[in-house]
Write a protein that holds these residues in place. Sequence first.
Motif, PDB file in Angstrom:
ATOM      1  N   ILE A  18       0.825  -1.207   0.000  1.00  0.00           N
ATOM      2  CA  ILE A  18       0.000   0.000   0.000  1.00  0.00           C
ATOM      3  C   ILE A  18       0.860   1.257   0.000  1.00  0.00           C
ATOM      4  N   LEU A  19       1.917   1.270   0.810  1.00  0.00           N
ATOM      5  CA  LEU A  19       2.778   2.448   0.858  1.00  0.00           C
ATOM      6  C   LEU A  19       3.514   2.651  -0.461  1.00  0.00           C
ATOM      7  N   ASN A  20       3.992   1.562  -1.059  1.00  0.00           N
ATOM      8  CA  ASN A  20       4.687   1.693  -2.341  1.00  0.00           C
ATOM      9  C   ASN A  20       3.747   2.174  -3.434  1.00  0.00           C
ATOM     10  N   ALA A  21       2.483   1.742  -3.384  1.00  0.00           N
ATOM     11  CA  ALA A  21       1.504   2.241  -4.351  1.00  0.00           C
ATOM     12  C   ALA A  21       1.307   3.743  -4.186  1.00  0.00           C
ATOM     13  N   CYS A  22       1.311   4.191  -2.946  1.00  0.00           N
ATOM     14  CA  CYS A  22       1.194   5.630  -2.685  1.00  0.00           C
ATOM     15  C   CYS A  22       2.372   6.385  -3.276  1.00  0.00           C
ATOM     16  N   PHE A  23       3.576   5.885  -3.014  1.00  0.00           N
ATOM     17  CA  PHE A  23       4.757   6.587  -3.513  1.00  0.00           C
ATOM     18  C   PHE A  23       4.837   6.555  -5.033  1.00  0.00           C
ATOM     19  N   ALA A  24       4.388   5.455  -5.636  1.00  0.00           N
ATOM     20  CA  ALA A  24       4.384   5.379  -7.095  1.00  0.00           C
ATOM     21  C   ALA A  24       3.441   6.424  -7.684  1.00  0.00           C
ATOM     22  N   ALA A  25       2.262   6.566  -7.076  1.00  0.00           N
ATOM     23  CA  ALA A  25       1.298   7.556  -7.559  1.00  0.00           C
ATOM     24  C   ALA A  25       1.812   8.976  -7.342  1.00  0.00           C
ATOM     25  N   ILE A  26       2.390   9.223  -6.171  1.00  0.00           N
ATOM     26  CA  ILE A  26       2.944  10.548  -5.893  1.00  0.00           C
ATOM     27  C   ILE A  26       4.058  10.874  -6.886  1.00  0.00           C
ATOM     28  N   ALA A  27       4.937   9.908  -7.129  1.00  0.00           N
ATOM     29  CA  ALA A  27       6.050  10.117  -8.053  1.00  0.00           C
ATOM     30  C   ALA A  27       5.546  10.386  -9.465  1.00  0.00           C
ATOM     31  N   ASP A  28       4.526   9.617  -9.898  1.00  0.00           N
ATOM     32  CA  ASP A  28       3.973   9.808 -11.245  1.00  0.00           C
ATOM     33  C   ASP A  28       3.370  11.196 -11.411  1.00  0.00           C
ATOM     34  N   MET A  29       2.561  11.593 -10.456  1.00  0.00           N
ATOM     35  CA  MET A  29       1.803  12.832 -10.612  1.00  0.00           C
ATOM     36  C   MET A  29       2.635  14.075 -10.327  1.00  0.00           C
ATOM     37  N   LEU A  30       3.599  13.965  -9.419  1.00  0.00           N
ATOM     38  CA  LEU A  30       4.432  15.120  -9.087  1.00  0.00           C
ATOM     39  C   LEU A  30       5.783  15.081  -9.789  1.00  0.00           C
TER      40      LEU A  30
END
Length: 201
Positions: free
Chosen positions: A117-129
């Motif tokens: 779950i945390l890695n999914a969060c960081f992947a989304a944050i990295a993609d969008m930002l």
Amino acid sequence: MKDLSALELDALAEIFNISVGRSASVLSELTGESVTMSVPMVHILSPERVIDLFGMAHQRLTCISQYFTGSFSGEAMLMFPEQSSLEVVRLMLGSQVPLEQLSEIEQDALSEIGNIILNACFAAIADMLQDDFSCQLPELTVAEVYEILHRGQNGHSVLFIQIQLGLEQRDLEGYLAFLMGSESELMLQKALSVFLTGVQG
């Protein structure tokens, strides 16, 4: 951290909406059940306000945490009330033991859920930002919420995300929290501002 604008909060909510959607599909595979996650509610609050708002005084939580570094850094946490964390483990492993007697395999299972779950969060944050993050291995602790949220620097705010997990006939509640120093909080706001400028053209 100065107050985020409504647009900045909406941007954060969208980032985490995408990330929990990714997490749900992977969690479905691990548990063998259909998993849904609600649209996350995003708050930026003091640790004391978090505890008051969600009625968490003296509540013990299972916390899977990871330290992360990037343009902003801090500690990311996935937290479940004790019974919720047990339900997730039992779905994965069929275990019926008390939380304090979790075996190493069961602790590893919880850590793996947190990692996903945390890695999914960081992947989304990295993609969008358009950012890049490095994360340490997850750590699992069981403690009262006050102790968990007061780790790290004094006077910090908590980026707190409330999530409802639906596992077929079970409804569980989980929380994501990001503890960051004041410099990292400002860098997050800067990244959100750049992101919104791009979206708005």
